[in-house]
Design a protein around this motif. Sequence first.
Motif, mmCIF file in Angstrom:
data_model
loop_
_atom_site.group_PDB
_atom_site.id
_atom_site.type_symbol
_atom_site.label_atom_id
_atom_site.label_comp_id
_atom_site.label_asym_id
_atom_site.label_seq_id
_atom_site.Cartn_x
_atom_site.Cartn_y
_atom_site.Cartn_z
ATOM 1 N N MET A 1 177.544 14.915 20.797
ATOM 2 C CA MET A 1 178.075 14.519 19.612
ATOM 3 C C MET A 1 179.236 14.643 19.090
ATOM 4 S SD MET A 1 174.690 13.142 16.805
ATOM 5 C CE MET A 1 173.528 12.557 17.846
ATOM 6 N N LYS A 2 179.781 14.161 18.344
ATOM 7 C CA LYS A 2 181.173 14.251 17.907
ATOM 8 C C LYS A 2 180.899 14.927 16.318
ATOM 9 C CE LYS A 2 183.307 10.171 19.225
ATOM 10 N NZ LYS A 2 183.165 9.073 19.248
ATOM 11 N N THR A 5 181.274 11.964 11.376
ATOM 12 C CA THR A 5 182.407 12.000 9.828
ATOM 13 C C THR A 5 181.804 10.968 8.486
ATOM 14 O OG1 THR A 5 183.130 9.797 11.211
ATOM 15 C CG2 THR A 5 184.838 12.218 11.349
ATOM 16 N N ALA A 6 181.333 9.648 9.166
ATOM 17 C CA ALA A 6 181.177 9.012 8.432
ATOM 18 C C ALA A 6 179.212 8.834 8.212
ATOM 19 C CB ALA A 6 181.261 7.713 8.838
ATOM 20 N N VAL A 7 178.369 9.893 8.122
ATOM 21 C CA VAL A 7 177.285 9.515 8.428
ATOM 22 C C VAL A 7 176.908 10.082 7.116
ATOM 23 C CG1 VAL A 7 175.139 10.038 8.982
ATOM 24 C CG2 VAL A 7 175.858 9.007 10.927
ATOM 25 N N LYS A 52 171.549 6.194 1.693
ATOM 26 C CA LYS A 52 171.935 6.088 2.870
ATOM 27 C C LYS A 52 172.139 7.900 3.504
ATOM 28 C CE LYS A 52 175.079 3.576 5.065
ATOM 29 N NZ LYS A 52 176.737 2.845 5.112
ATOM 30 N N LEU A 55 168.361 8.626 5.030
ATOM 31 C CA LEU A 55 168.961 7.756 5.896
ATOM 32 C C LEU A 55 169.252 9.021 6.872
ATOM 33 C CD1 LEU A 55 169.457 3.624 6.026
ATOM 34 C CD2 LEU A 55 167.317 4.472 6.248
ATOM 35 N N ALA A 56 170.209 9.562 6.683
ATOM 36 C CA ALA A 56 171.077 10.175 7.139
ATOM 37 C C ALA A 56 169.810 11.767 7.687
ATOM 38 C CB ALA A 56 172.200 10.994 7.232
ATOM 39 N N THR A 59 167.091 10.298 10.200
ATOM 40 C CA THR A 59 167.585 10.808 11.339
ATOM 41 C C THR A 59 167.344 11.761 11.832
ATOM 42 O OG1 THR A 59 169.017 8.709 10.866
ATOM 43 C CG2 THR A 59 169.503 9.464 12.954
ATOM 44 N N PRO A 65 168.263 8.014 16.802
ATOM 45 C CA PRO A 65 169.957 7.604 16.857
ATOM 46 C C PRO A 65 169.835 6.934 15.287
ATOM 47 C CG PRO A 65 168.635 6.891 18.931
ATOM 48 C CD PRO A 65 167.503 6.860 18.371
ATOM 49 N N PRO A 66 170.974 6.961 15.518
ATOM 50 C CA PRO A 66 170.904 6.494 13.378
ATOM 51 C C PRO A 66 170.804 4.992 13.996
ATOM 52 C CG PRO A 66 173.001 8.209 14.380
ATOM 53 C CD PRO A 66 172.037 7.659 15.523
ATOM 54 N N SER A 67 171.517 3.725 14.443
ATOM 55 C CA SER A 67 171.605 2.518 14.647
ATOM 56 C C SER A 67 169.996 1.973 14.756
ATOM 57 C CB SER A 67 172.344 1.947 15.360
ATOM 58 O OG SER A 67 171.354 2.568 17.159
ATOM 59 N N ARG A 68 168.966 3.102 15.153
ATOM 60 C CA ARG A 68 167.803 2.577 15.312
ATOM 61 C C ARG A 68 166.874 2.468 13.803
ATOM 62 N NH1 ARG A 68 165.063 1.360 19.934
ATOM 63 N NH2 ARG A 68 162.822 0.080 18.589
ATOM 64 N N TYR A 70 169.110 2.691 11.448
ATOM 65 C CA TYR A 70 169.110 0.991 10.222
ATOM 66 C C TYR A 70 168.527 -0.450 11.152
ATOM 67 C CZ TYR A 70 172.513 -1.256 8.042
ATOM 68 O OH TYR A 70 173.356 -1.736 6.534
ATOM 69 N N SER A 71 168.025 -0.427 12.201
ATOM 70 C CA SER A 71 167.825 -1.479 12.686
ATOM 71 C C SER A 71 166.243 -1.747 12.197
ATOM 72 C CB SER A 71 167.860 -1.779 14.251
ATOM 73 O OG SER A 71 166.272 -0.738 14.738
ATOM 74 N N HIS B 165 172.582 4.910 22.725
ATOM 75 C CA HIS B 165 171.828 4.510 21.856
ATOM 76 C C HIS B 165 172.945 4.275 20.828
ATOM 77 C CE1 HIS B 165 168.377 2.453 20.494
ATOM 78 N NE2 HIS B 165 168.676 2.369 20.077
ATOM 79 N N ASN B 166 174.621 4.167 20.719
ATOM 80 C CA ASN B 166 175.358 3.617 19.687
ATOM 81 C C ASN B 166 174.981 2.347 19.203
ATOM 82 O OD1 ASN B 166 177.603 3.376 17.820
ATOM 83 N ND2 ASN B 166 178.646 2.253 19.306
ATOM 84 N N ASP B 168 172.226 -0.482 17.908
ATOM 85 C CA ASP B 168 171.487 -2.014 17.881
ATOM 86 C C ASP B 168 171.523 -2.775 17.342
ATOM 87 O OD1 ASP B 168 168.897 -1.745 17.658
ATOM 88 O OD2 ASP B 168 168.136 -0.211 17.943
ATOM 89 N N VAL B 169 170.177 -3.927 16.891
ATOM 90 C CA VAL B 169 170.351 -4.787 16.374
ATOM 91 C C VAL B 169 169.956 -4.421 15.106
ATOM 92 C CG1 VAL B 169 169.497 -6.991 16.321
ATOM 93 C CG2 VAL B 169 170.274 -6.071 18.232
ATOM 94 N N MET B 170 170.177 -4.815 13.916
ATOM 95 C CA MET B 170 170.155 -5.438 12.653
ATOM 96 C C MET B 170 169.892 -6.529 11.569
ATOM 97 S SD MET B 170 173.450 -4.951 10.016
ATOM 98 C CE MET B 170 174.538 -6.273 9.653
ATOM 99 N N ILE B 179 174.354 -3.506 15.471
ATOM 100 C CA ILE B 179 175.765 -2.708 15.100
ATOM 101 C C ILE B 179 175.790 -1.432 15.429
ATOM 102 C CG2 ILE B 179 174.524 -3.646 12.536
ATOM 103 C CD1 ILE B 179 172.534 -1.638 12.826
ATOM 104 N N ASP B 181 175.727 3.122 14.868
ATOM 105 C CA ASP B 181 176.042 4.233 14.227
ATOM 106 C C ASP B 181 174.527 2.717 12.080
ATOM 107 O OD1 ASP B 181 175.535 5.959 15.533
ATOM 108 O OD2 ASP B 181 177.206 6.959 14.233
ATOM 109 N N PHE B 182 174.657 3.308 11.253
ATOM 110 C CA PHE B 182 174.602 3.039 9.980
ATOM 111 C C PHE B 182 175.496 1.991 10.282
ATOM 112 C CE2 PHE B 182 172.905 7.126 9.280
ATOM 113 C CZ PHE B 182 171.946 6.295 9.903
ATOM 114 N N GLU B 188 184.390 4.787 13.888
ATOM 115 C CA GLU B 188 183.968 5.748 12.756
ATOM 116 C C GLU B 188 182.280 6.311 13.686
ATOM 117 O OE1 GLU B 188 183.889 4.838 9.102
ATOM 118 O OE2 GLU B 188 185.807 3.917 9.240
ATOM 119 N N ILE B 190 179.570 8.235 15.486
ATOM 120 C CA ILE B 190 178.949 8.968 16.111
ATOM 121 C C ILE B 190 178.651 9.807 17.446
ATOM 122 C CG2 ILE B 190 179.513 10.894 13.516
ATOM 123 C CD1 ILE B 190 176.711 11.171 14.024
#
Lengths: 169, 235
Positions: A1-2, A5-7, A52, A55-56, A59, A65-68, A70-71, B165-166, B168-170, B179, B181-182, B188, B190
């Motif tokens: 992981m980098k 920044t945004a999370v 947010k 959520l972070a 997570t 994973p953040p996207s999981r 969020y979805s 897992h960058n 996913d579906v929102m 999408i 991440d968030f 951006e 991570i």
Amino acid sequence: MKSGTAVHTKELSKTDPRVKLIAAKMKKENYKPDALIEILHTAQNAYGYLPKEVLAYITKALHLPPSRVYSTVTFYHFFSLKSKGEHTCLVCTGTACYVKGAQAILNEIEKKLGLKAGQVSADDKLGVQVARCIGACGLAPAVVLDDEVQAKVSPDEIIKKINIKIGTV
Amino acid sequence: MNTIPVIINDKKLDVDPGKTILEVCRENDIEMLTMCHLKGVMDIGACRLCLVEVEGANKLMSACTTRVNANMIVRTATDKIKRYQRITTELFFAERNHVCSVCVANGKCELQQLGYKVELDHIRYPHLFPQCEVDTSHPWYVMDHNRCIMCTRCVRVCTEVEGAHNWDVMNRGHQVRIISDFNTPWGESITCTSCGKCLHACPTGAIWPKAIVQGQLEKKPEMLSELMEKRKMKL
């Protein structure tokens, strides 16, 4: 992981009772990633919505994973990313309530308070929502004010009750 | 290994148990249309193009997620299925903003090829023309939601092959979006490792490398399948 920044927008305070509630729930669930929905429920009930940074925090703790996350949050209508307001006014627009004048109630709320369905007042005091049917058709038109069902209400009555709730009277 | 008999399009085949109808059809040169299937990653049966009639089942089954049973009677490409495939293809085109003439994938697009295969000449449904974003925040790649068909091949490749897992579906319904991440801009993210596997998994021109012009895109989805095969060999 980098490096992030945004999370991470804001760090959560460890002494915040709401954060403690979520932390306790996660510990109880053994930080299992499968328990995501239960933990989100706890967070939603504690905050009224899901900020947010919360959520972070979840997570990171569950190693998901953040996207999981969020979805999941955007899939279920129960979860909200925006504040629903300190007090909520849920107008039932099911068939029975609609016939008995749910629209007139919504129109009156819009006229007097300037809020349409799905909107939250600028001071975050009141949120107006609609539901298809709350299963109280015998009480039509029904409005749920902060988890309390108001039966057979007229537009004027409901405005009065809302004003008492949000303390403008 | 014991084989089981299956009847596909009135032809008796002896196949290994545990295989899906789609795998059996592909091995026996029976043409199957697919969009969301990508060899090597999990099948989800989302595109509904590989539908087949199975005798005894009261609905059409997706071939990619249905495993063969002994003495199963399967029919592919019947008139009903062809009609449904055409409807599905038309809905793909009506849902987002697909303009082949300006697309990087023109000539190499799986959606375009699908249109030719089902002999699509017009679309009977009103186009939705949604306002879609084009995410150019990544230094090397672009994500154009206008051309996305929500096959989620990029999501599965990112999760199962790259393990990042960058994607996913929102949301749900016609509000769905891919999408990272968030719902943050791709650049951006991570979790993204910038490996570029989603690029090759994408069947259309939705994900593509920068500095590529119309019709110049080269995709190698079979590279991902080979990669997964080689991993299984445990060299």
